[in-house]
Design a protein around this motif. Structure first.
Motif, PDB file in Angstrom:
ATOM      1  N   SER A  91       0.811  -1.209   0.000  1.00 23.70           N
ATOM      2  CA  SER A  91       0.000   0.000   0.000  1.00 23.70           C
ATOM      3  C   SER A  91       0.846   1.262   0.000  1.00 23.70           C
ATOM      4  N   ARG A 121      -0.097   3.734   1.783  1.00 27.23           N
ATOM      5  CA  ARG A 121      -0.295   4.276   3.129  1.00 27.23           C
ATOM      6  C   ARG A 121       0.923   3.926   3.977  1.00 27.23           C
ATOM      7  N   GLU A 126      -1.372   3.173  10.294  1.00 23.96           N
ATOM      8  CA  GLU A 126      -2.015   2.376   9.254  1.00 23.96           C
ATOM      9  C   GLU A 126      -1.411   0.975   9.227  1.00 23.96           C
ATOM     10  N   THR A 170       5.435  -0.907   1.758  1.00 28.58           N
ATOM     11  CA  THR A 170       4.988   0.420   1.329  1.00 28.58           C
ATOM     12  C   THR A 170       5.420   0.715  -0.108  1.00 28.58           C
TER      13      THR A 170
END
Length: 232
Positions: free
Chosen positions: A83, A85, A90, A104
């Motif tokens: 992701s 995020r 998170e 990430t």
């Protein structure tokens, strides 16, 4: 090139990223399938024969967090979140509800493959584990044969990574384990020195086993070195 038996499900709605991941998997000898929605992912998982999920959180129909929650209601399939995020909260939230790892964006092929190989190793260990040892520390108990954890005789749900981390400490009660040693044992040598990933995983584990995570009863931090499971 090694040909792997495991089948990987890629859940990514960005066409370019999905193609990049699928190409990398193909080059490394992995079997894979790809979908671009949460609903498509759940349908594929229900059909079976999925061994590992690479999951984007920002899906068009509903959030990837919901996919993790739904899958964890009935399956322990390893889930690697991929992701954009990048906030710690998170990552912690995804790991806390059942994800096994968090990568990430943007990421390299090398890092992606390292994370996947770690997940595959854990999957194979889980399948081949035949030990029958039960270890107890105060109100905390781990059954290595059934891969179950109990706190005050109540079963505590653990993700595969959390279980591996706790089992490592149980097998080394009283010993100070360095962060590098823990990372190599839990994730693998090729994972590097991602201490943030370890801190995030440790925080999630402590929330589940400690009455007060800020003042841990079981696993204490040895500042500048690593962690230790108390022996007294």
């Amino acid at each position: 090139m090694i040909n792997y038996d495991e089948n990987i499900l890629v859940v990514e709605d960005d066409v370019q990223i999905s193609r990049f991941i699928c190409y990398a998997l193909k080059q490394e000898g992995f079997r894979y399938q790809a979908v671009d929605s949460a609903q498509g992912a759940l349908e594929m998982i229900v059909l079976g024969h999925i061994d590992l999920i690479l999951l984007d959180l920002g899906l068009p129909d509903f959030d990837g967090m919901e996919v993790i929650e739904k899958v964890r209601e009935w399956s322990d399939i390893p889930i690697l979140v991929i992701s954009a995020r990048d906030q710690d909260k998170e990552k912690a939230a995804a790991l806390d509800i059942g994800a096994d790892d968090f990568l990430t964006k943007p990421f390299s092929t090398t890092e992606l493959m390292a994370r996947i190989r770690v997940a595959i190793r854990h999957l194979r260990k889980n399948i081949g584990n035949d030990t029958n040892t039960i270890l107890i520390k105060d109100d905390l108990k781990i059954d290595l044969s059934k891969r179950l954890v109990y706190l005050r005789e109540v079963e505590v749900h653990m993700t595969p990574m959390e279980y591996s981390l706790l089992a490592l400490f149980f097998k080394n009660i009283g010993k100070v384990l360095t962060t590098r040693y823990i990372i190599q044992k839990v994730w693998g040598v090729e994972y590097g020195d991602d201490t943030q990933a370890l801190r995030t995983l440790m925080a999630g584990l402590r929330r589940k086993i400690e009455s007060n995570p800020a003042k841990p009863q079981y696993i204490v931090t040895e500042i500048g070195v690593g962690y230790r499971m108390k022996d007294i």
